[in-house]
Design a protein around this motif. Structure first.
Motif, short mmCIF file in Angstrom:
data_model
loop_
_atom_site.label_atom_id
_atom_site.label_comp_id
_atom_site.label_asym_id
_atom_site.label_seq_id
_atom_site.Cartn_x
_atom_site.Cartn_y
_atom_site.Cartn_z
N ASN A 125 -30.97 -22.27 45.95
CA ASN A 125 -32.33 -22.37 45.42
C ASN A 125 -33.32 -21.72 46.39
OD1 ASN A 125 -34.51 -23.40 43.69
ND2 ASN A 125 -34.87 -24.86 45.33
N ALA A 126 -33.14 -21.96 47.68
CA ALA A 126 -34.04 -21.37 48.67
C ALA A 126 -33.87 -19.86 48.74
CB ALA A 126 -33.78 -22.00 50.04
N VAL A 127 -32.64 -19.38 48.76
CA VAL A 127 -32.38 -17.94 48.87
C VAL A 127 -32.82 -17.19 47.62
CG1 VAL A 127 -30.54 -16.20 48.98
CG2 VAL A 127 -30.48 -18.17 50.50
N MET A 128 -32.57 -17.76 46.47
CA MET A 128 -32.84 -17.06 45.23
C MET A 128 -34.32 -17.05 44.89
SD MET A 128 -29.55 -18.15 42.97
CE MET A 128 -29.76 -16.89 41.72
N ARG A 129 -35.11 -17.78 45.63
CA ARG A 129 -36.53 -17.84 45.34
C ARG A 129 -37.35 -17.20 46.45
NH1 ARG A 129 -38.73 -22.95 44.17
NH2 ARG A 129 -39.98 -21.95 42.62
N LEU A 130 -36.70 -16.42 47.30
CA LEU A 130 -37.43 -15.72 48.35
C LEU A 130 -38.40 -14.73 47.71
CD1 LEU A 130 -34.63 -14.94 50.93
CD2 LEU A 130 -36.49 -16.58 51.17
N PRO A 131 -39.59 -14.57 48.27
CA PRO A 131 -40.53 -13.60 47.71
C PRO A 131 -39.99 -12.18 47.89
CG PRO A 131 -41.35 -14.53 49.76
CD PRO A 131 -40.11 -15.29 49.42
N THR A 132 -40.34 -11.32 46.95
CA THR A 132 -39.93 -9.93 47.02
C THR A 132 -41.17 -9.06 46.95
OG1 THR A 132 -39.74 -9.61 44.65
CG2 THR A 132 -37.81 -10.48 45.78
N SER A 133 -40.98 -7.79 47.21
CA SER A 133 -42.11 -6.87 47.16
C SER A 133 -42.32 -6.29 45.77
CB SER A 133 -41.89 -5.73 48.16
OG SER A 133 -40.70 -5.03 47.83
N GLN A 134 -41.40 -6.56 44.87
CA GLN A 134 -41.51 -6.02 43.52
C GLN A 134 -42.30 -6.99 42.64
OE1 GLN A 134 -37.57 -5.39 42.10
NE2 GLN A 134 -37.00 -4.06 43.78
N PRO A 135 -43.17 -6.45 41.78
CA PRO A 135 -43.91 -7.33 40.89
C PRO A 135 -43.01 -7.89 39.79
CG PRO A 135 -44.37 -5.04 40.38
CD PRO A 135 -43.50 -5.05 41.61
N ASP A 136 -43.32 -9.06 39.32
CA ASP A 136 -42.62 -9.69 38.20
C ASP A 136 -41.12 -9.78 38.44
OD1 ASP A 136 -42.52 -11.01 35.78
OD2 ASP A 136 -42.10 -9.18 34.67
N VAL A 137 -40.73 -10.13 39.65
CA VAL A 137 -39.33 -10.28 39.97
C VAL A 137 -39.04 -11.76 40.12
CG1 VAL A 137 -37.56 -9.81 41.69
CG2 VAL A 137 -39.19 -8.04 41.07
N ARG A 138 -38.00 -12.21 39.44
CA ARG A 138 -37.68 -13.64 39.49
C ARG A 138 -37.03 -14.00 40.82
NH1 ARG A 138 -36.76 -11.73 34.46
NH2 ARG A 138 -38.08 -12.64 32.89
N ASP A 139 -35.93 -13.36 41.16
CA ASP A 139 -35.27 -13.58 42.43
C ASP A 139 -34.38 -12.38 42.72
OD1 ASP A 139 -32.51 -14.13 41.38
OD2 ASP A 139 -33.53 -15.83 40.50
N TRP A 140 -34.16 -12.12 44.00
CA TRP A 140 -33.44 -10.90 44.36
C TRP A 140 -31.99 -10.95 43.95
CZ3 TRP A 140 -29.28 -10.28 47.48
CH2 TRP A 140 -28.94 -11.35 48.33
N LEU A 141 -31.35 -12.12 44.01
CA LEU A 141 -29.94 -12.21 43.63
C LEU A 141 -29.78 -12.01 42.13
CD1 LEU A 141 -27.12 -12.63 44.71
CD2 LEU A 141 -27.46 -15.09 44.50
N HIS A 142 -30.69 -12.55 41.36
CA HIS A 142 -30.68 -12.34 39.91
C HIS A 142 -30.81 -10.85 39.60
CE1 HIS A 142 -31.93 -12.80 35.69
NE2 HIS A 142 -32.83 -11.87 35.98
N ASN A 143 -31.75 -10.21 40.24
CA ASN A 143 -31.97 -8.78 39.98
C ASN A 143 -30.82 -7.93 40.50
OD1 ASN A 143 -34.42 -8.87 38.55
ND2 ASN A 143 -35.38 -9.54 40.44
N LEU A 144 -30.18 -8.35 41.58
CA LEU A 144 -29.00 -7.65 42.05
C LEU A 144 -27.91 -7.73 40.98
CD1 LEU A 144 -27.38 -6.24 44.29
CD2 LEU A 144 -26.77 -8.53 45.14
N GLY A 145 -27.78 -8.88 40.37
CA GLY A 145 -26.80 -9.03 39.28
C GLY A 145 -27.07 -8.08 38.14
N HIS A 146 -28.33 -7.91 37.78
CA HIS A 146 -28.68 -6.95 36.74
C HIS A 146 -28.34 -5.52 37.18
CE1 HIS A 146 -30.62 -9.21 33.59
NE2 HIS A 146 -31.29 -9.91 34.49
N ARG A 147 -28.73 -5.19 38.39
CA ARG A 147 -28.50 -3.83 38.87
C ARG A 147 -27.02 -3.48 38.93
NH1 ARG A 147 -29.61 -3.01 44.70
NH2 ARG A 147 -27.57 -2.11 44.96
N LEU A 148 -26.19 -4.45 39.25
CA LEU A 148 -24.76 -4.22 39.38
C LEU A 148 -24.03 -4.33 38.05
CD1 LEU A 148 -24.09 -6.17 42.69
CD2 LEU A 148 -24.37 -3.70 42.38
N GLY A 149 -24.76 -4.64 36.99
CA GLY A 149 -24.12 -4.76 35.68
C GLY A 149 -23.27 -6.01 35.54
N LEU A 150 -23.61 -7.06 36.29
CA LEU A 150 -22.85 -8.29 36.18
C LEU A 150 -23.17 -9.06 34.90
CD1 LEU A 150 -23.06 -9.46 39.89
CD2 LEU A 150 -21.05 -8.62 38.69
N ILE A 151 -24.20 -8.61 34.21
CA ILE A 151 -24.51 -9.24 32.92
C ILE A 151 -24.68 -8.17 31.88
CG2 ILE A 151 -25.55 -11.26 33.94
CD1 ILE A 151 -28.27 -9.95 33.27
#
Length: 151
Positions: A125-151
């Motif tokens: 919960n702590a790691v996945m909610r770290l602030p990012t520099s991208q606007p409208d980003v939920r969490d970096w691990l979630h977005n990494l999953g999208h980028r890698l085609g895990l979903i």
């Protein structure tokens, strides 16, 4: 009462959200291409949750599946193993993407969290909610999953 954070994990451990319940609802609803029935939900101590939907079938919250029941040690370990499965899959895909790009690995490591289930959930919960520099980003691990085609 549902204890935050809530874990949302797809049935094949391909997508993960760990956040307060209201944020998980937002994330899951945004994943419109993933049917609600493909998700499993747990509270912060590993109790299974049932999706609560509105009249049109849209997720609005969670209720305890079996109020007052304490998850067994094996149930807790199974959830830890599923979380580790997601994280390992994300790391393998990240490494493969870096290798395919022909560059040296970015040395970006997906977090590995060991410990008992509540500790693992709290840390994710702590790691996945770290602030990012991208606007409208939920969490970096979630977005990494999208980028890698895990979903």
């Amino acid at each position: 009462m549902v204890q935050d954070p809530v874990v949302a994990l797809t049935d094949r451990d391909l997508l993960l959200h760990v956040a307060p319940a209201a944020e998980v609802v937002t994330h899951v609803v945004a994943e419109a291409d993933v049917p609600l029935g493909d998700w499993t939900f747990f509270d912060g101590v590993g109790l299974p949750l049932t999706a609560e939907t509105d009249d049109s079938g849209v997720l609005v919250g969670f209720v305890e599946t079996s109020p007052g029941v304490v998850p067994s040690a094996s149930d807790k370990q199974l959830l830890v193993d599923r979380l580790h499965s997601f994280l390992a899959r994300a790391q393998v895909r990240l490494d493969a993407e870096n290798a395919a790009a022909g560059g040296t690995p970015a040395h970006v490591r997906v977090p590995r969290v060991d410990g008992d289930l509540p500790d693992v959930i709290t840390a994710l919960n702590a790691v996945m909610r770290l602030p990012t520099s991208q606007p409208d980003v939920r969490d970096w691990l979630h977005n990494l999953g999208h980028r890698l085609g895990l979903i």
